[in-house]
Design a protein around this motif. Structure first.
Motif, short mmCIF file in Angstrom:
data_model
loop_
_atom_site.label_atom_id
_atom_site.label_comp_id
_atom_site.label_asym_id
_atom_site.label_seq_id
_atom_site.Cartn_x
_atom_site.Cartn_y
_atom_site.Cartn_z
N SER A 163 -7.91 1.03 4.99
CA SER A 163 -7.27 1.07 3.68
C SER A 163 -6.71 2.46 3.40
O SER A 163 -7.33 3.47 3.74
N SER A 164 -5.56 2.48 2.76
CA SER A 164 -4.91 3.74 2.42
C SER A 164 -5.44 4.28 1.09
O SER A 164 -6.01 3.54 0.28
N LEU A 165 -5.21 5.56 0.86
CA LEU A 165 -5.56 6.17 -0.42
C LEU A 165 -4.74 5.52 -1.54
O LEU A 165 -5.23 5.29 -2.64
N HIS A 173 -4.45 -0.02 -6.51
CA HIS A 173 -4.82 -1.43 -6.65
C HIS A 173 -6.27 -1.65 -7.10
O HIS A 173 -6.61 -2.77 -7.50
N PHE A 174 -7.11 -0.60 -7.01
CA PHE A 174 -8.53 -0.82 -7.30
C PHE A 174 -9.11 0.13 -8.35
O PHE A 174 -9.86 -0.31 -9.21
N SER A 202 2.28 -0.56 8.95
CA SER A 202 1.92 -0.91 7.58
C SER A 202 1.73 -2.41 7.38
O SER A 202 2.63 -3.21 7.69
N ASP A 203 0.57 -2.78 6.89
CA ASP A 203 0.32 -4.11 6.34
C ASP A 203 0.67 -5.28 7.26
O ASP A 203 1.15 -6.31 6.80
N TYR A 204 0.44 -5.12 8.56
CA TYR A 204 0.65 -6.21 9.51
C TYR A 204 2.08 -6.73 9.46
O TYR A 204 2.31 -7.91 9.71
N ARG A 205 3.03 -5.84 9.16
CA ARG A 205 4.43 -6.24 9.10
C ARG A 205 5.25 -5.64 10.23
O ARG A 205 5.98 -6.34 10.93
N ASP A 212 3.79 2.99 0.43
CA ASP A 212 3.00 2.08 -0.40
C ASP A 212 2.19 1.09 0.42
O ASP A 212 1.79 0.03 -0.08
N ALA A 213 1.94 1.40 1.67
CA ALA A 213 1.12 0.52 2.52
C ALA A 213 -0.30 0.45 1.98
O ALA A 213 -0.90 1.47 1.63
N ALA A 214 -0.85 -0.75 1.92
CA ALA A 214 -2.25 -0.92 1.52
C ALA A 214 -3.18 -0.77 2.72
O ALA A 214 -4.22 -0.12 2.64
N LEU A 215 -2.79 -1.38 3.83
CA LEU A 215 -3.56 -1.27 5.07
C LEU A 215 -2.72 -0.56 6.12
O LEU A 215 -1.60 -1.00 6.43
N ILE A 216 -3.24 0.52 6.66
CA ILE A 216 -2.57 1.23 7.76
C ILE A 216 -3.06 0.64 9.07
O ILE A 216 -4.27 0.56 9.31
#
Length: 253
Positions: free
Chosen positions: A144-146, A152-153, A225-228, A235-239
């Motif tokens: 997870s990214s900063l 988001h949290f 980024s984000d399984y893309r 703005d990636a949520a998951l690296i």
């Protein structure tokens, strides 16, 4: 209120809560990335670290032989009831024992590695990955990214109803420790039972990840980024990261 360890009570509703996760896209991205960086089209053997209920396995070809490691017996019990095959190992990521087995592909997805508490633990996990990676194997993981934690949290409270459970998911990001603390409170409609679980995620900077991979004999091939795609977005949520052993480069020189 009864306090339970993470993913004990949560296990019963986990797949329902995560119903919007695009596991099909994740599997496609992982397998296409594997094929791009490997001489093999598909991995024959896969080690999944933090496999949970093994929802991702359902999206892989049936020919793949999976081994899953998870610290929640409750999550693994749900996985065993599914129409999937594999070996299940109850252990945390710092102490699992697989003898001398090696794997074509080692996975750790859905911010599992963020559950590690500090750089030392992340390094220990990377060293175990290195030990079980086949000479030409690949290691794919996400963190997870900063941006994800803060945008988001942090300061957010989510409410969900799944079956007979009401869930309150309260989050705060602790700057001094770079840690996201999530408190999940479960209320059962029929029995009126209430319990909570506290989940703690550590933010690891990309510089830290790069350094630890190098120290553990792992070469970073790409990050995305984000399984893309393999492009870093602000703005990636998951690296996403994909690596291989540095030894393969030495042999090919």
């Amino acid at each position: 209120m009864l306090k339970k360890k993470p993913y004990s009570g949560f296990s019963t509703v986990y797949d329902a809560v995560m119903k919007d996760v695009q596991y099909d896209r994740w599997a496609e991205f992982i397998l296409s990335s594997f094929a791009h960086h490997s001489e093999k089209y598909l991995p024959k053997t896969v080690l999944d670290l933090g496999c949970g209920t093994c929802k991702l396995w359902e999206k892989f070809p049936s020919s793949v032989r999976f081994t899953g490691v998870d610290s929640s017996s409750e999550m693994l019990e749900i996985a065993r009831k599914k129409a999937i095959t594999g070996e299940f190992v109850l252990s945390d990521l710092l102490n699992f024992e697989l003898e001398n087995k090696t794997f074509d592909l080692i996975l750790s997805t859905h911010d599992t590695l963020n559950y590690l508490k500090n750089d030392s633990e992340l390094k220990s996990a990377f060293l175990r990955v290195r030990r079980h990676l086949a000479p030409d194997g690949l290691f794919f993981f996400d963190l997870s990214s900063l941006y994800n934690f803060k945008t988001h949290f942090d300061g957010q409270t989510f409410h969900e109803r799944v079956g007979d459970y009401k869930i309150r998911w309260k989050n705060r990001f602790l700057e001094e420790s770079n840690r996201l603390e999530s408190t999940l409170t479960f209320s059962h409609k029929q029995s009126k039972e209430e319990f909570s679980e506290v989940h703690e995620h550590t933010y690891f900077s990309m510089d830290t990840v790069h350094l630890l991979l190098k120290q553990c004999g792992l070469e970073l091939l790409e990050e995305g980024s984000d399984y893309r795609d393999w492009i870093l977005e602000d703005d990636a949520a998951l690296i996403n990261y994909i690596c291989r052993s540095t030894e393969i480069n030495l042999r090919n020189r």
